[in-house]
Design an enzyme around this catalytic site. Structure first.
Site, PDB file in Angstrom:
ATOM      1  N   THR A  95       0.853  -1.181   0.000  1.00  0.00           N
ATOM      2  CA  THR A  95       0.000   0.000   0.000  1.00  0.00           C
ATOM      3  C   THR A  95       0.888   1.230   0.000  1.00  0.00           C
ATOM      4  OG1 THR A  95      -1.684   1.242   1.226  1.00  0.00           O
ATOM      5  CG2 THR A  95      -0.228  -0.173   2.521  1.00  0.00           C
TER       6      THR A  95
ATOM      7  N   GLU B 101      -5.597  -2.613   3.958  1.00  0.00           N
ATOM      8  CA  GLU B 101      -5.398  -3.419   5.152  1.00  0.00           C
ATOM      9  C   GLU B 101      -6.609  -4.263   5.513  1.00  0.00           C
ATOM     10  OE1 GLU B 101      -2.672   0.183   5.579  1.00  0.00           O
ATOM     11  OE2 GLU B 101      -4.624  -0.291   4.697  1.00  0.00           O
TER      12      GLU B 101
ATOM     13  N   LYS C 209      -8.297  22.024   9.738  1.00  0.00           N
ATOM     14  CA  LYS C 209      -8.487  22.540  11.104  1.00  0.00           C
ATOM     15  C   LYS C 209      -8.382  24.061  11.070  1.00  0.00           C
ATOM     16  CE  LYS C 209      -6.158  18.359  12.717  1.00  0.00           C
ATOM     17  NZ  LYS C 209      -5.692  17.938  11.378  1.00  0.00           N
TER      18      LYS C 209
ATOM     19  N   TRP D 258     -13.038  21.575  13.039  1.00  0.00           N
ATOM     20  CA  TRP D 258     -12.757  20.707  11.902  1.00  0.00           C
ATOM     21  C   TRP D 258     -13.692  21.028  10.742  1.00  0.00           C
ATOM     22  CZ3 TRP D 258     -12.209  14.996  14.029  1.00  0.00           C
ATOM     23  CH2 TRP D 258     -11.002  14.891  14.738  1.00  0.00           C
TER      24      TRP D 258
END
Length: 549
Positions: free
Chosen positions: A188, A335, A445, A450
């Site tokens: 990956t 994963e 941010k 956020w």
């Protein structure tokens, strides 16, 4: 308390979950159904089985044995499908190489995986030639050629795939062994550092196959998959086993169509001529297809397409639905093998109007059977499933990689607390649907609050002039970061829309309460193209380098 364990009879067969068992079912249910490669090859499941045996004998003649690693560099093809079975069924490990890696990344993965044999398409010979002097474990190289000709190369080739397979014995005795034996590995490519190797066992791949089958076929939904479907992947087979779908469609004995190199004209030709009904791809590929001038010449009604790898923007979803494409999102990562969730609609949602459905088709989705999804706050406490409480997405499932190859420290980080940490943030709503709001590393941010880059991208995708978009945070002396949105404008709207007009478009969503006013980007910039990764995702690392350096 004492748990009672089963005491088997001495003669009882201990059935192991091995990939070879997946190939048994289609030979009973649909041995004459076809597998197609471009407009060049057409054969049956009976032929596939024979060729899997012949490929195993070919590899054995080159010294491949249990524990060996066989790497593949090819376009999506019937040959790749044969490798998906023959290599792990021998007890060897299949390394699916990302053919879009840089030479430095390529040789790192080859040596790190300890490849013994490489099967390489003639188109990738120059790439392999550039690193051949750095091989540490490679012993044999086998050519894959559509032309059947041997090109000039500085590599020592043992022979050509098709010629070797056709000459090999037609029967190979695939052994039984422990289902926890490693079956596949691949790498990956993150935005920082060297590629990380993940690995999956036979048990994990078989469990993933049945989990995906239950998710796509067992529940009433807007796009059920059955053995009658005609399947064509538009996700590279090196990328998480083409999301594991070739194993599912082989188990079902469905007709499979492999397009080779992704070319819009060939994809559309195969879609129509082979009557393809089911595919999967990343948003950029779907964008390429729906933007192709040739698309208007084809009837794509009923084509079921799963979008993964990146969020499905509502604008792209609407464009696909207009063309009759039955589109919806799914979520996973390298994963996780990869399936975690998919945006299959509940029965009550099937009668909703299109706009109501779009909201849920673009959701990250409901967890597949045997997948546990939780939302954690920074202290590791589980948050309620209320559609509002946002935190890190952590997961458990029987098919998640157990770590990174030769990297104990990163493996422990991945599995901290006994849950796999996705690195994504999101929430679960009352209907049980997950919504990823951003990557932890991509969230913007500003002033201590956020802002989701994915939300900004989704909003601007709904403007009629916008073809593609990407949002990042750029440094701001007062607020820490402020959003910057990059936009590629459709050809039909070039020179007809301004950056200020695009920025003002966000105010509609402020008025509707979808984003706060501080979420409106300081700047919307029109660009010619947006950088992509090797698997077609938006490359925010490159964008940040370009626009913040």
């Amino acid at each position: 308390m004492t748990f009672r364990k089963i005491d088997p009879s001495p003669s009882a067969y201990n059935y192991q979950l091995l990939i070879k068992h997946i190939l048994e079912t289609p030979l009973i249910y649909s041995p004459e159904r076809e597998i197609v490669y471009r407009d060049m090859v057409r054969y049956t499941y009976r032929d596939l089985n024979r060729r899997v045996h012949q490929l195993a004998n070919t590899l054995a003649s080159q010294g491949v044995e249990p524990g060996s690693t066989v790497a593949v560099m090819d376009w999506d093809s019937h040959r790749y499908l044969e490798c998906f079975f023959a290599v792990p069924m021998m007890g060897a490990v299949l390394h699916t190489i990302n053919v879009r890696l840089s030479p430095e990344q390529l040789i790192y993965t080859i040596n790190h995986a300890e490849d013994d044999v490489i099967l390489v398409n003639e188109e990738f010979l120059p790439l392999l030639e550039s690193v051949k002097d750095k091989f540490t474990t490679v012993k044999k190289i086998i050519l894959i050629s559509d032309s059947g000709k041997t090109p000039d190369t500085s590599l020592t080739l043992e022979g050509e795939y098709e010629d070797m397979v056709n000459k090999a014995e037609k029967s190979y005795d695939f052994p039984d062994f422990d289902e926890n034996t490693m079956a596949t590995t691949f790498y990956t490519t993150g935005t920082t550092g060297l590629p990380k190797g993940v690995f999956f066992s036979h048990r994990q791949l078989v469990m993933h196959t049945y989990g995906m089958l239950a998710n796509m076929a067992a529940f009433e939904s807007q796009a059920p998959i059955t053995s009658k479907d005609v399947y064509m992947p538009i996700t590279p087979m090196f990328h998480v086993h083409a999301w594991g779908v070739p194993y599912v469609m082989t188990l079902l004995g469905a007709k499979q169509v492999y397009p080779g190199r992704y070319e819009p004209e060939m994809l559309l030709k195969l879609l129509v001529s082979e009557k393809v009904t089911f595919s999967h791809c990343v948003p950029t590929i779907m964008h390429m297809l729906v933007s192709s001038p040739a698309i208007t010449n084809f009837d794509l009604t009923g084509w079921k397409v799963i979008i993964g790898g990146s969020a499905l923007p509502r604008g792209l979803c609407r464009e696909a639905l207009k063309l009759g494409i039955n589109i919806y999102a799914a979520y996973g990562m390298s994963e996780t093998c990869p399936l975690l969730t998919s945006a299959v609609l509940k029965p009550k949602m099937m009668d909703w109007n299109e706009e109501e459905q779009v909201k849920y088709r673009c959701r990250t989705g409901r967890p597949a059977p045997n997948v546990y999804v939780r939302i954690w706050d920074p202290q590791g406490n589980a948050l309620p499933h209320d559609g509002e409480s946002t935190g890190e997405v952590v997961v458990r499932s029987p098919w998640l990689t157990q770590g990174y190859t030769k990297d104990a420290e990163k493996s422990e980080e991945l599995w901290q607390g006994g849950w796999l940490h996705t690195g994504d943030i999101g929430y679960l709503d009352e209907e049980g649907y997950l919504q990823i709001t951003d990557r932890l590393k991509d969230v913007i941010k500003t002033g201590g609050e956020w802002i989701s880059s994915l939300t900004l991208e989704d909003i601007i995708s709904q403007h009629e002039a916008v073809s593609e978009s990407a949002a990042i945070g750029v440094a701001d002396e007062k607020w820490g970061e402020r959003p910057l949105v990059l936009v590629v404008v459709k050809d039909s709207h070039k020179d007809k829309v301004t950056e200020d007009e695009l920025r003002d478009f966000f105010m509609k969503f402020v008025d509707a309460g979808e984003i706060p006013k501080y979420g409106v980007p300081n700047r919307v910039q029109i660009v010619d193209e947006i950088p992509k990764t090797s698997v077609g995702k938006i490359n925010k690392k490159d964008i940040r380098t370009q626009f913040t350096s």
